[in-house]
Motif scaffolding. Structure first.
Motif, short mmCIF file in Angstrom:
data_model
loop_
_atom_site.label_atom_id
_atom_site.label_comp_id
_atom_site.label_asym_id
_atom_site.label_seq_id
_atom_site.Cartn_x
_atom_site.Cartn_y
_atom_site.Cartn_z
N MET A 284 0.76 -1.37 -0.35
CA MET A 284 0.45 -0.31 0.04
C MET A 284 0.59 1.29 0.06
O MET A 284 1.62 1.09 0.95
N SER A 285 0.53 2.02 -0.68
CA SER A 285 1.95 3.14 -0.78
C SER A 285 0.37 4.33 -0.38
O SER A 285 -1.01 4.38 -0.50
N VAL A 286 1.10 6.01 0.02
CA VAL A 286 -0.13 6.94 0.16
C VAL A 286 -0.53 7.66 -0.93
O VAL A 286 1.46 8.39 -0.54
N GLN A 287 -0.90 8.68 -1.21
CA GLN A 287 -0.96 10.01 -2.01
C GLN A 287 -1.51 10.99 -1.25
O GLN A 287 -1.73 10.72 -0.13
N ALA B 35 -4.23 13.03 -1.14
CA ALA B 35 -4.81 13.16 -0.76
C ALA B 35 -5.69 12.56 0.26
O ALA B 35 -6.46 11.72 1.19
N PHE B 36 -5.15 10.66 0.06
CA PHE B 36 -5.61 9.90 0.13
C PHE B 36 -5.09 7.96 -0.33
O PHE B 36 -4.50 8.21 -0.75
N PRO B 37 -4.94 7.34 1.31
CA PRO B 37 -4.31 6.12 0.29
C PRO B 37 -5.15 4.98 -0.36
O PRO B 37 -5.65 5.36 -1.41
N THR B 38 -4.02 4.86 -1.29
CA THR B 38 -4.29 4.19 -2.51
C THR B 38 -3.18 2.67 -2.09
O THR B 38 -2.78 2.11 -1.77
N LEU B 39 -4.60 1.50 -2.93
CA LEU B 39 -4.22 0.12 -2.29
C LEU B 39 -4.22 -0.45 -4.10
O LEU B 39 -5.38 -0.24 -4.60
N ASP B 40 -2.85 -0.56 -4.46
CA ASP B 40 -2.37 -1.19 -5.78
C ASP B 40 -2.60 -3.04 -5.57
O ASP B 40 -1.25 -3.53 -4.36
N VAL B 41 -4.08 -3.51 -5.46
CA VAL B 41 -4.09 -4.82 -5.24
C VAL B 41 -3.73 -5.81 -7.00
O VAL B 41 -3.91 -7.33 -6.86
N ARG B 42 -3.19 -5.35 -7.60
CA ARG B 42 -2.07 -6.61 -8.64
C ARG B 42 -1.29 -6.79 -7.79
O ARG B 42 -1.17 -8.00 -8.52
N THR B 43 -0.71 -7.09 -6.94
CA THR B 43 0.49 -7.44 -6.23
C THR B 43 -0.13 -8.49 -5.18
O THR B 43 0.80 -9.33 -4.34
N ILE B 44 -1.39 -8.80 -4.94
CA ILE B 44 -1.97 -9.26 -3.84
C ILE B 44 -2.42 -10.29 -4.19
O ILE B 44 -2.90 -10.30 -5.48
N ALA B 45 -2.19 -11.56 -3.58
CA ALA B 45 -2.55 -12.54 -4.17
C ALA B 45 -3.97 -13.06 -4.23
O ALA B 45 -5.16 -12.21 -3.64
N HIS C 50 -10.28 -8.63 -2.35
CA HIS C 50 -11.65 -8.28 -1.64
C HIS C 50 -11.34 -7.97 -0.22
O HIS C 50 -11.47 -6.87 0.63
N PRO C 51 -10.81 -9.22 1.00
CA PRO C 51 -10.55 -8.59 2.60
C PRO C 51 -9.93 -8.14 2.66
O PRO C 51 -10.15 -6.76 3.39
N THR C 52 -8.95 -7.42 1.60
CA THR C 52 -7.75 -6.41 2.39
C THR C 52 -8.19 -5.51 1.91
O THR C 52 -7.94 -4.15 2.35
N THR D 63 -10.98 -4.02 4.81
CA THR D 63 -10.49 -3.82 5.85
C THR D 63 -10.12 -2.10 5.35
O THR D 63 -9.88 -1.90 6.55
N MET D 64 -9.35 -2.15 4.40
CA MET D 64 -8.94 -0.61 3.92
C MET D 64 -10.38 0.22 4.76
O MET D 64 -10.25 1.38 4.72
N PHE D 65 -11.11 -0.28 3.58
CA PHE D 65 -12.07 0.69 3.19
C PHE D 65 -13.05 0.90 4.55
O PHE D 65 -12.89 1.53 5.15
N ARG D 66 -12.77 -0.22 5.66
CA ARG D 66 -13.63 -0.08 7.15
C ARG D 66 -12.89 0.66 8.00
O ARG D 66 -12.90 0.79 8.54
N SER D 67 -11.61 1.00 8.04
CA SER D 67 -10.83 1.81 8.56
C SER D 67 -10.76 2.84 8.28
O SER D 67 -10.22 4.43 8.75
#
Length: 95
Positions: A1-4, A6-16, A21-23, A26-30
């Motif tokens: 995860m990187s942070v811009q 304005a808001f956090p960015t989640l690049d899921v291309r590197t996630i299994a 979706h769980p990841t 989790t970020m959305f709920r935070s």
């Protein structure tokens, strides 16, 4: 995860795939109310949109920032709920 700025960015291309979706949820709920995150994917995450509709209906905004063909970026905003007094109504699961 990187942070811009304005808001956090989640690049899921590197996630299994099974962890994506769980990841994302989790970020959305935070996120705080009215805070957004940016999702980066290698395909249109339309099925995820339907999962959001099922799990947190009316509590998110979905805005495409970039639409393929190689990269999709979606800004997902956690909308404010009717919990102005800090009390949970019990029907949203705390979303």
């Amino acid at each position: 995860m990187s942070v811009q700025a304005a808001f956090p960015t989640l690049d899921v291309r590197t996630i299994a795939p099974r962890e994506r979706h769980p990841t994302i949820f989790t970020m959305f709920r935070s996120l705080a109310a009215n805070q957004a995150m940016e999702l980066v994917n290698d395909h249109d995450p339309r099925p995820l949109y339907f999962q959001f509709q099922e799990q947190v209906p009316g509590k998110f905004a979905w805005d495409y920032v970039e639409v393929g063909p190689e990269v999709w970026r979606v800004r997902i905003t956690r909308l404010a709920t009717g919990h102005g007094n800090g009390q949970c109504c019990g029907s949203c699961g705390g979303a």
